[in-house]
Write a protein that holds these residues in place. Structure first.
Motif, mmCIF file in Angstrom:
data_model
loop_
_atom_site.group_PDB
_atom_site.id
_atom_site.type_symbol
_atom_site.label_atom_id
_atom_site.label_comp_id
_atom_site.label_asym_id
_atom_site.label_seq_id
_atom_site.Cartn_x
_atom_site.Cartn_y
_atom_site.Cartn_z
ATOM 1 N N MET A 1 0.797 31.374 19.385
ATOM 2 C CA MET A 1 2.203 31.685 19.496
ATOM 3 C C MET A 1 2.467 33.055 18.872
ATOM 4 N N ILE A 2 3.305 33.824 19.560
ATOM 5 C CA ILE A 2 3.635 35.166 19.088
ATOM 6 C C ILE A 2 4.853 35.146 18.176
ATOM 7 N N LYS A 3 5.877 34.397 18.586
ATOM 8 C CA LYS A 3 7.117 34.363 17.823
ATOM 9 C C LYS A 3 7.865 33.082 18.159
ATOM 10 N N SER A 4 8.672 32.610 17.198
ATOM 11 C CA SER A 4 9.531 31.463 17.481
ATOM 12 C C SER A 4 10.965 31.800 17.090
ATOM 13 N N TYR A 5 11.885 31.165 17.788
ATOM 14 C CA TYR A 5 13.313 31.332 17.535
ATOM 15 C C TYR A 5 13.937 29.964 17.357
ATOM 16 N N THR A 6 14.784 29.828 16.360
ATOM 17 C CA THR A 6 15.604 28.635 16.215
ATOM 18 C C THR A 6 17.043 29.078 16.441
ATOM 19 N N LEU A 7 17.568 28.711 17.595
ATOM 20 C CA LEU A 7 18.925 29.082 17.973
ATOM 21 C C LEU A 7 19.845 27.886 17.771
ATOM 22 N N ASP A 8 21.140 28.099 17.898
ATOM 23 C CA ASP A 8 22.058 26.976 17.679
ATOM 24 C C ASP A 8 21.996 25.940 18.795
ATOM 25 N N PHE A 9 21.347 26.257 19.927
ATOM 26 C CA PHE A 9 21.262 25.304 21.035
ATOM 27 C C PHE A 9 19.836 24.931 21.426
ATOM 28 N N CYS A 10 18.825 25.581 20.835
ATOM 29 C CA CYS A 10 17.441 25.261 21.200
ATOM 30 C C CYS A 10 16.448 25.904 20.237
ATOM 31 N N THR A 11 15.193 25.544 20.411
ATOM 32 C CA THR A 11 14.099 26.273 19.775
ATOM 33 C C THR A 11 13.247 26.872 20.898
ATOM 34 N N LEU A 12 12.763 28.062 20.660
ATOM 35 C CA LEU A 12 11.933 28.771 21.636
ATOM 36 C C LEU A 12 10.643 29.201 20.972
ATOM 37 N N GLU A 13 9.559 29.069 21.698
ATOM 38 C CA GLU A 13 8.279 29.623 21.275
ATOM 39 C C GLU A 13 7.857 30.634 22.325
ATOM 40 N N ILE A 14 7.546 31.819 21.882
ATOM 41 C CA ILE A 14 7.048 32.864 22.771
ATOM 42 C C ILE A 14 5.531 32.905 22.633
ATOM 43 N N HIS A 15 4.834 32.720 23.743
ATOM 44 C CA HIS A 15 3.379 32.780 23.784
ATOM 45 C C HIS A 15 2.978 34.002 24.618
ATOM 46 N N ASP A 16 1.684 34.230 24.768
ATOM 47 C CA ASP A 16 1.214 35.412 25.493
ATOM 48 C C ASP A 16 1.770 35.508 26.909
ATOM 49 N N ASP A 17 1.800 34.384 27.622
ATOM 50 C CA ASP A 17 2.229 34.432 29.022
ATOM 51 C C ASP A 17 3.197 33.308 29.401
ATOM 52 N N TYR A 18 3.867 32.747 28.395
ATOM 53 C CA TYR A 18 4.902 31.755 28.692
ATOM 54 C C TYR A 18 5.870 31.592 27.529
ATOM 55 N N VAL A 19 7.042 31.073 27.870
ATOM 56 C CA VAL A 19 8.064 30.686 26.907
ATOM 57 C C VAL A 19 8.122 29.166 26.936
ATOM 58 N N LEU A 20 8.169 28.555 25.768
ATOM 59 C CA LEU A 20 8.356 27.109 25.669
ATOM 60 C C LEU A 20 9.697 26.857 24.992
ATOM 61 N N ALA A 21 10.575 26.160 25.695
ATOM 62 C CA ALA A 21 11.910 25.876 25.170
ATOM 63 C C ALA A 21 12.101 24.380 24.986
ATOM 64 N N VAL A 22 12.740 24.013 23.879
ATOM 65 C CA VAL A 22 13.176 22.636 23.643
ATOM 66 C C VAL A 22 14.662 22.724 23.300
ATOM 67 N N MET A 23 15.481 22.231 24.222
ATOM 68 C CA MET A 23 16.928 22.275 24.022
ATOM 69 C C MET A 23 17.358 21.171 23.061
ATOM 70 N N ASN A 24 18.449 21.425 22.355
ATOM 71 C CA ASN A 24 18.993 20.437 21.418
ATOM 72 C C ASN A 24 19.701 19.309 22.163
ATOM 73 N N GLU A 25 19.736 18.162 21.543
ATOM 74 C CA GLU A 25 20.408 16.989 22.082
ATOM 75 C C GLU A 25 21.878 17.295 22.374
ATOM 76 N N GLY A 26 22.321 16.912 23.575
ATOM 77 C CA GLY A 26 23.736 16.941 23.901
ATOM 78 C C GLY A 26 24.335 18.281 24.285
#
Length: 122
Positions: free
Chosen positions: A1-26
């Motif tokens: 993983m290159i970088k991660s973000y914790t936003l008010d609506f989701c968490t994001l992981e930035i990888h070499d060739d993809y983004v992985l998002a997990v949205m928050n409940e509701g």
């Protein structure tokens, strides 16, 4: 993983060739949330990548956001990962708004295999 973000609506992981998002409940992924996601993706990728959303939680998506998302030049495809059969049906509907590759997978492993094949195709 290159970088991660914790936003008010989701968490994001930035990888070499993809983004992985997990949205928050509701939450609802709307134009404002999507603009943030697009800005982050465009700031990290000047080479082809795939967006993967792991639908662990229940949330809504305004399908209109896919029209703008599909305009990201380097984005080659979109994957939804969920074992929920309702999500498979939802994916079928959502993909009508997205003019690039858009698929549903039951496991992250399958989504990552697809990502690798898609990016090798160029």
């Amino acid at each position: 993983m290159i970088k991660s973000y914790t936003l008010d609506f989701c968490t994001l992981e930035i990888h070499d060739d993809y983004v992985l998002a997990v949205m928050n409940e509701g939450i609802t992924v709307d134009k404002q949330n999507n603009a943030v996601l697009i800005e982050i993706a465009e700031s990290h990728f000047d080479t082809p990548f795939v967006y993967i959303t792991h639908r662990i939680h229940s949330y809504s998506v305004d399908p209109i956001v896919y029209i703008r998302t599909a305009q990201i030049k380097q984005l080659k495809g979109f994957a939804v990962v969920s074992k929920d059969p309702v999500q498979k049906t939802q994916t079928t509907y959502e993909k009508t708004f997205f003019n690039k590759e858009f698929w549903h997978f039951e496991t992250m492993e399958d989504a990552l295999k697809w990502k690798n094949k898609l990016l090798k195709k160029g």
